[in-house]
Design a protein around this motif. Structure first.
Motif, PDB file in Angstrom:
ATOM      1  N   UNK A 180       0.777  -1.381  -0.241  1.00 53.55           N
ATOM      2  CA  UNK A 180       0.091   0.153   0.159  1.00 53.55           C
ATOM      3  C   UNK A 180       0.815   1.477   0.101  1.00 53.55           C
ATOM      4  N   UNK A 181       0.369   2.530  -0.247  1.00 54.85           N
ATOM      5  CA  UNK A 181       1.294   3.834  -0.315  1.00 54.85           C
ATOM      6  C   UNK A 181       1.607   4.037   1.300  1.00 54.85           C
ATOM      7  N   UNK A 182       0.953   3.934   2.365  1.00 56.09           N
ATOM      8  CA  UNK A 182       1.863   4.010   3.696  1.00 56.09           C
ATOM      9  C   UNK A 182       3.069   2.870   4.168  1.00 56.09           C
ATOM     10  N   UNK A 183       2.473   1.754   3.135  1.00 54.99           N
ATOM     11  CA  UNK A 183       3.770   0.622   3.354  1.00 54.99           C
ATOM     12  C   UNK A 183       5.059   1.184   2.352  1.00 54.99           C
ATOM     13  N   UNK A 184       4.568   1.097   1.783  1.00 55.01           N
ATOM     14  CA  UNK A 184       6.127   2.070   0.488  1.00 55.01           C
ATOM     15  C   UNK A 184       6.909   3.268   1.227  1.00 55.01           C
ATOM     16  N   UNK A 185       6.181   4.496   1.784  1.00 45.80           N
ATOM     17  CA  UNK A 185       6.163   5.307   2.770  1.00 45.80           C
ATOM     18  C   UNK A 185       6.969   4.880   3.966  1.00 45.80           C
ATOM     19  N   UNK A 186       6.640   3.270   4.329  1.00 44.26           N
ATOM     20  CA  UNK A 186       7.651   3.413   5.992  1.00 44.26           C
ATOM     21  C   UNK A 186       8.561   2.481   5.450  1.00 44.26           C
ATOM     22  N   UNK A 187       8.944   1.688   4.071  1.00 44.87           N
ATOM     23  CA  UNK A 187      10.230   1.197   3.668  1.00 44.87           C
ATOM     24  C   UNK A 187      11.185   2.267   2.992  1.00 44.87           C
ATOM     25  N   UNK A 188      10.741   2.745   2.474  1.00 43.09           N
ATOM     26  CA  UNK A 188      11.117   4.534   2.224  1.00 43.09           C
ATOM     27  C   UNK A 188      11.855   4.871   3.206  1.00 43.09           C
ATOM     28  N   UNK A 189      10.790   5.493   4.491  1.00 44.12           N
ATOM     29  CA  UNK A 189      11.616   5.597   5.952  1.00 44.12           C
ATOM     30  C   UNK A 189      13.116   5.260   6.624  1.00 44.12           C
ATOM     31  N   UNK A 190      12.736   3.813   6.367  1.00 45.65           N
ATOM     32  CA  UNK A 190      13.944   3.252   7.260  1.00 45.65           C
ATOM     33  C   UNK A 190      15.359   2.533   5.960  1.00 45.65           C
ATOM     34  N   UNK A 191      14.580   2.953   4.448  1.00 44.74           N
ATOM     35  CA  UNK A 191      15.788   2.330   3.868  1.00 44.74           C
ATOM     36  C   UNK A 191      16.604   4.104   4.263  1.00 44.74           C
ATOM     37  N   UNK A 192      15.972   5.140   4.784  1.00 39.20           N
ATOM     38  CA  UNK A 192      16.693   5.774   4.822  1.00 39.20           C
ATOM     39  C   UNK A 192      17.465   5.887   6.350  1.00 39.20           C
ATOM     40  N   UNK A 193      17.183   4.921   6.924  1.00 33.50           N
ATOM     41  CA  UNK A 193      17.353   5.629   8.243  1.00 33.50           C
ATOM     42  C   UNK A 193      18.219   4.784   8.710  1.00 33.50           C
ATOM     43  N   UNK A 194      18.431   3.505   7.907  1.00 36.20           N
ATOM     44  CA  UNK A 194      19.153   2.120   8.358  1.00 36.20           C
ATOM     45  C   UNK A 194      20.695   2.384   8.010  1.00 36.20           C
TER      46      UNK A 194
END
Length: 364
Positions: free
Chosen positions: A153-167
Protein backbone atom coordinates in the motif's frame (compact mmCIF):
# COMPACT_ATOMS: atom_id res chain seq x y z
CA UNK A 1 11.83 0.70 24.20
CA UNK A 2 12.01 -2.46 22.00
CA UNK A 3 15.49 -3.78 21.33
CA UNK A 4 15.18 -3.01 17.60
CA UNK A 5 14.33 0.62 18.31
CA UNK A 6 17.18 1.00 20.76
CA UNK A 7 19.67 -0.56 18.35
CA UNK A 8 18.65 1.70 15.50
CA UNK A 9 18.70 4.83 17.61
CA UNK A 10 21.82 4.25 19.73
CA UNK A 11 24.43 5.47 17.18
CA UNK A 12 22.42 8.62 16.55
CA UNK A 13 22.27 9.49 20.24
CA UNK A 14 26.01 8.83 20.56
CA UNK A 15 26.71 11.16 17.62
CA UNK A 16 24.71 14.07 19.02
CA UNK A 17 26.92 17.07 19.63
CA UNK A 18 26.51 19.83 22.17
CA UNK A 19 25.92 22.43 19.46
CA UNK A 20 23.52 22.46 16.52
CA UNK A 21 23.26 19.32 14.43
CA UNK A 22 22.71 21.41 11.30
CA UNK A 23 23.67 25.05 10.86
CA UNK A 24 22.69 27.01 7.76
CA UNK A 25 24.61 30.30 7.64
CA UNK A 26 23.60 33.11 5.27
CA UNK A 27 22.70 30.81 2.39
CA UNK A 28 21.67 32.45 -0.88
CA UNK A 29 20.70 30.79 -4.13
CA UNK A 30 19.73 32.38 -7.43
CA UNK A 31 18.33 30.84 -10.58
CA UNK A 32 18.98 33.47 -13.23
CA UNK A 33 17.13 36.61 -12.18
CA UNK A 34 15.12 34.73 -9.54
CA UNK A 35 16.36 34.68 -5.94
CA UNK A 36 15.27 31.41 -4.34
CA UNK A 37 17.10 31.94 -1.03
CA UNK A 38 18.23 35.29 0.30
CA UNK A 39 20.82 35.10 3.10
CA UNK A 40 18.85 32.50 5.06
CA UNK A 41 20.17 31.19 8.38
CA UNK A 42 18.76 28.61 10.80
CA UNK A 43 19.88 25.89 13.22
CA UNK A 44 18.53 22.39 13.79
CA UNK A 45 19.41 20.83 17.13
CA UNK A 46 20.26 17.13 17.63
CA UNK A 47 17.14 15.00 17.74
CA UNK A 48 14.92 17.89 16.63
CA UNK A 49 12.05 17.63 14.14
CA UNK A 50 11.92 20.81 12.03
CA UNK A 51 9.33 21.59 9.35
CA UNK A 52 10.06 24.01 6.51
CA UNK A 53 6.74 25.63 5.68
CA UNK A 54 5.82 28.12 3.00
CA UNK A 55 3.97 28.71 -0.21
CA UNK A 56 5.17 27.87 -3.70
CA UNK A 57 8.41 29.69 -4.47
CA UNK A 58 9.24 30.39 -0.82
CA UNK A 59 12.56 28.50 -1.08
CA UNK A 60 11.84 25.53 1.20
CA UNK A 61 12.60 22.81 -1.37
CA UNK A 62 15.68 24.65 -2.59
CA UNK A 63 17.02 24.78 0.97
CA UNK A 64 16.44 21.04 1.41
CA UNK A 65 18.21 20.26 -1.87
CA UNK A 66 21.19 22.42 -0.86
CA UNK A 67 21.54 20.52 2.43
CA UNK A 68 21.27 17.22 0.53
CA UNK A 69 23.86 18.32 -2.03
CA UNK A 70 21.60 18.34 -5.11
CA UNK A 71 22.00 22.13 -5.41
CA UNK A 72 24.97 24.37 -4.62
CA UNK A 73 24.58 27.57 -2.64
CA UNK A 74 25.84 30.77 -4.26
CA UNK A 75 26.71 32.18 -0.84
CA UNK A 76 26.83 30.96 2.75
CA UNK A 77 27.74 27.73 4.48
CA UNK A 78 26.03 24.49 5.50
CA UNK A 79 27.54 22.82 8.57
CA UNK A 80 26.61 19.36 9.79
CA UNK A 81 27.89 18.55 13.29
CA UNK A 82 30.26 21.49 12.88
CA UNK A 83 31.69 20.29 9.55
CA UNK A 84 31.28 22.21 6.31
CA UNK A 85 29.65 19.70 3.95
CA UNK A 86 29.57 21.93 0.86
CA UNK A 87 32.58 20.18 -0.78
CA UNK A 88 30.95 16.75 -0.38
CA UNK A 89 28.83 15.20 -3.16
CA UNK A 90 25.36 13.96 -2.14
CA UNK A 91 26.39 10.32 -1.69
CA UNK A 92 29.26 11.28 0.63
CA UNK A 93 27.16 13.44 2.97
CA UNK A 94 26.05 11.84 6.27
CA UNK A 95 22.41 12.62 5.51
CA UNK A 96 19.58 10.63 3.95
CA UNK A 97 16.62 11.91 1.98
CA UNK A 98 13.07 10.61 1.55
CA UNK A 99 11.26 11.81 -1.56
CA UNK A 100 7.52 12.30 -2.04
CA UNK A 101 7.57 9.58 -4.72
CA UNK A 102 9.46 7.27 -2.27
CA UNK A 103 11.93 6.40 -5.11
CA UNK A 104 11.90 2.67 -4.29
CA UNK A 105 13.48 0.27 -6.76
CA UNK A 106 10.45 -1.51 -8.29
CA UNK A 107 12.41 -4.64 -9.27
CA UNK A 108 13.86 -5.17 -5.78
CA UNK A 109 12.15 -6.73 -2.78
CA UNK A 110 11.46 -4.83 0.41
CA UNK A 111 14.52 -6.45 2.00
CA UNK A 112 16.79 -5.52 -0.92
CA UNK A 113 15.46 -1.95 -1.05
CA UNK A 114 16.27 -1.44 2.62
CA UNK A 115 19.62 -3.23 2.32
CA UNK A 116 20.73 -1.33 -0.80
CA UNK A 117 22.67 1.44 0.93
CA UNK A 118 24.31 -0.92 3.39
CA UNK A 119 25.56 -3.11 0.53
CA UNK A 120 27.00 -0.10 -1.25
CA UNK A 121 28.85 0.78 1.96
CA UNK A 122 30.35 -2.73 2.13
CA UNK A 123 28.59 -3.79 5.34
CA UNK A 124 28.95 -7.52 6.05
CA UNK A 125 25.99 -9.75 5.13
CA UNK A 126 25.17 -10.86 8.72
CA UNK A 127 25.13 -7.23 9.86
CA UNK A 128 22.92 -6.26 6.90
CA UNK A 129 20.44 -9.01 7.75
CA UNK A 130 20.32 -7.95 11.39
CA UNK A 131 19.90 -4.24 10.70
CA UNK A 132 17.28 -4.72 7.99
CA UNK A 133 15.28 -7.02 10.28
CA UNK A 134 15.47 -4.43 13.08
CA UNK A 135 14.41 -1.64 10.76
CA UNK A 136 11.41 -3.51 9.35
CA UNK A 137 10.32 -4.54 12.84
CA UNK A 138 10.46 -0.89 13.86
CA UNK A 139 7.75 0.01 11.32
CA UNK A 140 5.69 -3.17 11.57
CA UNK A 141 6.77 -4.71 8.27
CA UNK A 142 8.26 -7.97 9.51
CA UNK A 143 7.10 -10.67 7.09
CA UNK A 144 7.07 -8.28 4.10
CA UNK A 145 10.73 -8.86 3.21
CA UNK A 146 10.11 -10.67 -0.11
CA UNK A 147 7.36 -8.41 -1.42
CA UNK A 148 7.96 -5.95 -4.22
CA UNK A 149 6.89 -2.28 -3.91
CA UNK A 150 3.94 -2.87 -6.26
CA UNK A 151 2.54 -5.33 -3.70
CA UNK A 152 2.47 -2.72 -0.93
CA UNK A 153 0.00 0.00 0.00
CA UNK A 154 1.01 3.65 -0.20
CA UNK A 155 1.57 3.80 3.55
CA UNK A 156 3.69 0.66 3.50
CA UNK A 157 5.84 1.99 0.65
CA UNK A 158 6.35 5.19 2.61
CA UNK A 159 7.53 3.20 5.65
CA UNK A 160 9.96 1.22 3.50
CA UNK A 161 11.38 4.48 2.13
CA UNK A 162 11.78 5.81 5.66
CA UNK A 163 13.62 2.82 7.09
CA UNK A 164 15.75 2.51 3.95
CA UNK A 165 17.01 6.00 4.78
CA UNK A 166 17.34 5.36 8.52
CA UNK A 167 19.00 1.95 8.37
CA UNK A 168 22.33 3.64 7.59
CA UNK A 169 21.92 5.57 10.85
CA UNK A 170 22.38 9.09 9.53
CA UNK A 171 22.33 11.90 12.08
CA UNK A 172 20.01 13.89 9.79
CA UNK A 173 17.05 12.78 7.67
CA UNK A 174 15.61 15.10 5.01
CA UNK A 175 12.00 14.60 3.94
CA UNK A 176 10.50 16.21 0.85
CA UNK A 177 6.71 16.25 1.38
CA UNK A 178 6.80 12.62 2.58
CA UNK A 179 3.04 12.39 3.16
CA UNK A 180 1.91 14.30 0.09
CA UNK A 181 1.03 11.20 -1.95
CA UNK A 182 -1.25 9.72 0.74
CA UNK A 183 -4.98 10.28 1.17
CA UNK A 184 -6.19 12.37 4.12
CA UNK A 185 -6.95 9.54 6.56
CA UNK A 186 -3.73 7.65 5.84
CA UNK A 187 -1.71 10.87 5.92
CA UNK A 188 -2.76 11.59 9.50
CA UNK A 189 -2.04 8.06 10.73
CA UNK A 190 1.29 7.88 8.90
CA UNK A 191 2.22 11.30 10.27
CA UNK A 192 1.90 10.00 13.83
CA UNK A 193 4.00 6.98 12.85
CA UNK A 194 6.61 9.29 11.37
CA UNK A 195 6.77 11.32 14.57
CA UNK A 196 7.07 8.17 16.69
CA UNK A 197 9.88 6.91 14.46
CA UNK A 198 11.76 10.18 14.82
CA UNK A 199 11.48 10.07 18.59
CA UNK A 200 12.54 6.44 18.72
CA UNK A 201 15.66 6.85 16.59
CA UNK A 202 16.76 10.24 17.86
CA UNK A 203 17.68 11.41 14.36
CA UNK A 204 17.22 15.02 13.37
CA UNK A 205 14.39 15.39 10.83
CA UNK A 206 13.97 18.31 8.45
CA UNK A 207 10.71 18.08 6.52
CA UNK A 208 9.43 20.24 3.67
CA UNK A 209 5.66 20.63 3.61
CA UNK A 210 3.03 23.06 2.37
CA UNK A 211 0.46 21.62 4.79
CA UNK A 212 0.08 23.88 7.83
CA UNK A 213 -1.71 21.30 9.99
CA UNK A 214 0.95 18.72 9.22
CA UNK A 215 3.76 21.08 10.21
CA UNK A 216 2.08 22.17 13.44
CA UNK A 217 1.20 18.59 14.44
CA UNK A 218 4.57 16.94 13.80
CA UNK A 219 7.38 19.44 14.23
CA UNK A 220 9.22 20.65 17.33
CA UNK A 221 9.89 23.90 15.50
CA UNK A 222 8.53 25.32 12.26
CA UNK A 223 10.46 27.60 9.92
CA UNK A 224 8.10 29.74 7.86
CA UNK A 225 9.78 30.84 4.63
CA UNK A 226 8.67 33.73 2.46
CA UNK A 227 10.41 34.78 -0.75
CA UNK A 228 13.61 33.02 0.24
CA UNK A 229 13.80 34.54 3.70
CA UNK A 230 13.00 33.25 7.16
CA UNK A 231 9.80 35.01 8.23
CA UNK A 232 9.60 33.30 11.64
CA UNK A 233 11.16 30.23 13.29
CA UNK A 234 9.57 28.99 16.50
CA UNK A 235 7.53 26.27 18.16
CA UNK A 236 4.12 25.48 16.61
CA UNK A 237 2.35 26.96 19.65
CA UNK A 238 4.31 30.22 19.51
CA UNK A 239 3.88 30.56 15.76
CA UNK A 240 0.15 30.09 15.97
CA UNK A 241 -0.49 32.18 19.08
CA UNK A 242 2.12 34.91 18.51
CA UNK A 243 2.76 35.36 14.78
CA UNK A 244 5.36 38.03 14.13
CA UNK A 245 4.22 39.37 10.77
CA UNK A 246 1.11 39.77 8.63
CA UNK A 247 2.28 37.04 6.27
CA UNK A 248 2.81 34.49 9.04
CA UNK A 249 -0.53 35.34 10.68
CA UNK A 250 -2.39 35.00 7.38
CA UNK A 251 -0.56 31.84 6.30
CA UNK A 252 -0.92 29.95 9.58
CA UNK A 253 -4.56 29.52 10.49
CA UNK A 254 -5.78 32.44 8.38
CA UNK A 255 -5.93 34.98 11.20
CA UNK A 256 -7.93 38.16 10.73
CA UNK A 257 -5.61 41.13 10.19
CA UNK A 258 -6.85 44.34 11.87
CA UNK A 259 -5.26 47.52 10.53
CA UNK A 260 -5.59 50.77 12.44
CA UNK A 261 -3.99 53.84 13.95
CA UNK A 262 -3.26 54.49 17.61
CA UNK A 263 -4.86 57.69 18.79
CA UNK A 264 -2.63 58.39 21.82
CA UNK A 265 -4.84 57.19 24.69
CA UNK A 266 -3.99 53.50 24.19
CA UNK A 267 -6.91 52.83 21.86
CA UNK A 268 -6.65 52.05 18.16
CA UNK A 269 -9.17 53.16 15.57
CA UNK A 270 -9.63 50.11 13.39
CA UNK A 271 -10.10 50.50 9.63
CA UNK A 272 -12.90 47.92 9.79
CA UNK A 273 -14.98 50.34 11.85
CA UNK A 274 -14.28 49.22 15.42
CA UNK A 275 -12.27 50.55 18.34
CA UNK A 276 -9.47 48.34 19.63
CA UNK A 277 -8.08 48.43 23.15
CA UNK A 278 -4.98 46.16 23.02
CA UNK A 279 -3.11 45.00 26.11
CA UNK A 280 -0.20 47.33 25.29
CA UNK A 281 -0.73 50.96 24.18
CA UNK A 282 0.01 51.71 20.52
CA UNK A 283 0.67 54.83 18.47
CA UNK A 284 0.76 55.44 14.75
CA UNK A 285 -0.13 52.89 12.10
CA UNK A 286 -0.43 49.41 13.62
CA UNK A 287 -1.71 45.96 12.73
CA UNK A 288 -2.95 43.09 14.89
CA UNK A 289 -3.75 39.43 14.32
CA UNK A 290 -7.04 38.16 15.71
CA UNK A 291 -7.70 34.42 15.46
CA UNK A 292 -11.22 33.37 14.38
CA UNK A 293 -11.66 31.16 17.46
CA UNK A 294 -10.83 34.07 19.81
CA UNK A 295 -13.94 36.02 18.74
CA UNK A 296 -17.15 35.53 20.74
CA UNK A 297 -20.75 36.10 19.75
CA UNK A 298 -22.39 38.36 22.37
CA UNK A 299 -25.77 39.97 22.93
CA UNK A 300 -24.46 43.48 22.21
CA UNK A 301 -21.07 44.56 20.90
CA UNK A 302 -18.99 46.52 23.46
CA UNK A 303 -17.68 49.97 22.57
CA UNK A 304 -14.10 48.66 22.65
CA UNK A 305 -12.86 45.31 21.34
CA UNK A 306 -16.18 44.60 19.72
CA UNK A 307 -18.03 45.04 16.45
CA UNK A 308 -21.38 44.35 14.81
CA UNK A 309 -20.96 42.43 11.57
CA UNK A 310 -23.27 40.84 9.02
CA UNK A 311 -23.04 37.13 8.31
CA UNK A 312 -22.06 36.63 4.68
CA UNK A 313 -21.43 32.89 4.48
CA UNK A 314 -21.28 29.79 6.65
CA UNK A 315 -19.46 26.46 6.36
CA UNK A 316 -20.11 23.42 8.58
CA UNK A 317 -16.91 21.82 9.97
CA UNK A 318 -18.26 19.04 12.20
CA UNK A 319 -18.18 20.39 15.73
CA UNK A 320 -17.97 24.05 14.67
CA UNK A 321 -19.01 26.49 11.96
CA UNK A 322 -16.70 28.77 10.04
CA UNK A 323 -18.52 32.06 9.50
CA UNK A 324 -17.50 34.82 7.09
CA UNK A 325 -18.56 38.18 8.49
CA UNK A 326 -18.78 41.48 6.61
CA UNK A 327 -17.59 44.47 8.68
CA UNK A 328 -19.21 47.92 8.55
CA UNK A 329 -15.94 49.59 7.57
CA UNK A 330 -15.36 47.10 4.78
CA UNK A 331 -13.52 43.82 4.60
CA UNK A 332 -14.35 40.36 5.93
CA UNK A 333 -13.47 38.41 9.07
CA UNK A 334 -13.53 34.71 9.73
CA UNK A 335 -15.23 33.73 12.99
CA UNK A 336 -15.53 30.26 14.56
CA UNK A 337 -19.01 29.51 15.89
CA UNK A 338 -19.86 26.50 18.09
CA UNK A 339 -22.00 23.83 16.45
CA UNK A 340 -24.06 23.14 19.59
CA UNK A 341 -26.28 26.18 18.94
CA UNK A 342 -28.24 27.21 15.83
CA UNK A 343 -26.05 29.51 13.71
CA UNK A 344 -27.21 32.90 12.47
CA UNK A 345 -28.55 33.14 8.93
CA UNK A 346 -26.87 34.92 6.02
CA UNK A 347 -27.70 38.61 6.13
CA UNK A 348 -28.23 38.58 9.90
CA UNK A 349 -26.39 41.10 12.08
CA UNK A 350 -24.14 39.51 14.71
CA UNK A 351 -22.50 41.21 17.72
CA UNK A 352 -18.89 40.20 18.29
CA UNK A 353 -16.36 40.72 21.08
CA UNK A 354 -12.81 39.67 21.98
CA UNK A 355 -10.38 40.14 24.85
CA UNK A 356 -7.46 42.60 24.74
CA UNK A 357 -4.85 39.82 24.90
CA UNK A 358 -6.36 38.22 21.77
CA UNK A 359 -4.93 41.12 19.75
CA UNK A 360 -1.40 40.08 18.69
CA UNK A 361 0.75 42.99 17.39
CA UNK A 362 2.38 42.37 14.01
CA UNK A 363 5.76 43.73 13.00
CA UNK A 364 5.22 43.91 9.27
Amino acid sequence: MPASVEALGRPLAAAAAAGPLLRVEGVSKRFGATTALDGLSLDVMPGEFVALLGGSGSGKSTLLRIVAGFETADEGRVLLQGRDIAPLPPHARPVSMVFQSYALFPHLSVFDNVAYGLRRDGVAKPEIARRVAEALALVGLTGFERRKPAQLSGGQRQRVALVRSLVKRPPLLLLDEPLGALDAGLRERTGFELRALQRATGAGFVMVTHDQEEALALADRVAVLEQGRLAQYDTPQALYNRPATRSVAAFLGAANILEGRGRGDGAVECAAGCLLRPSAPAEGAVAYALRPERIRVVAAAPAENGATAVLKDLAFRGDWWMAVMALPGGGEWRVVLPADAPPPQPGEAVALAWSPDSLVPLAG
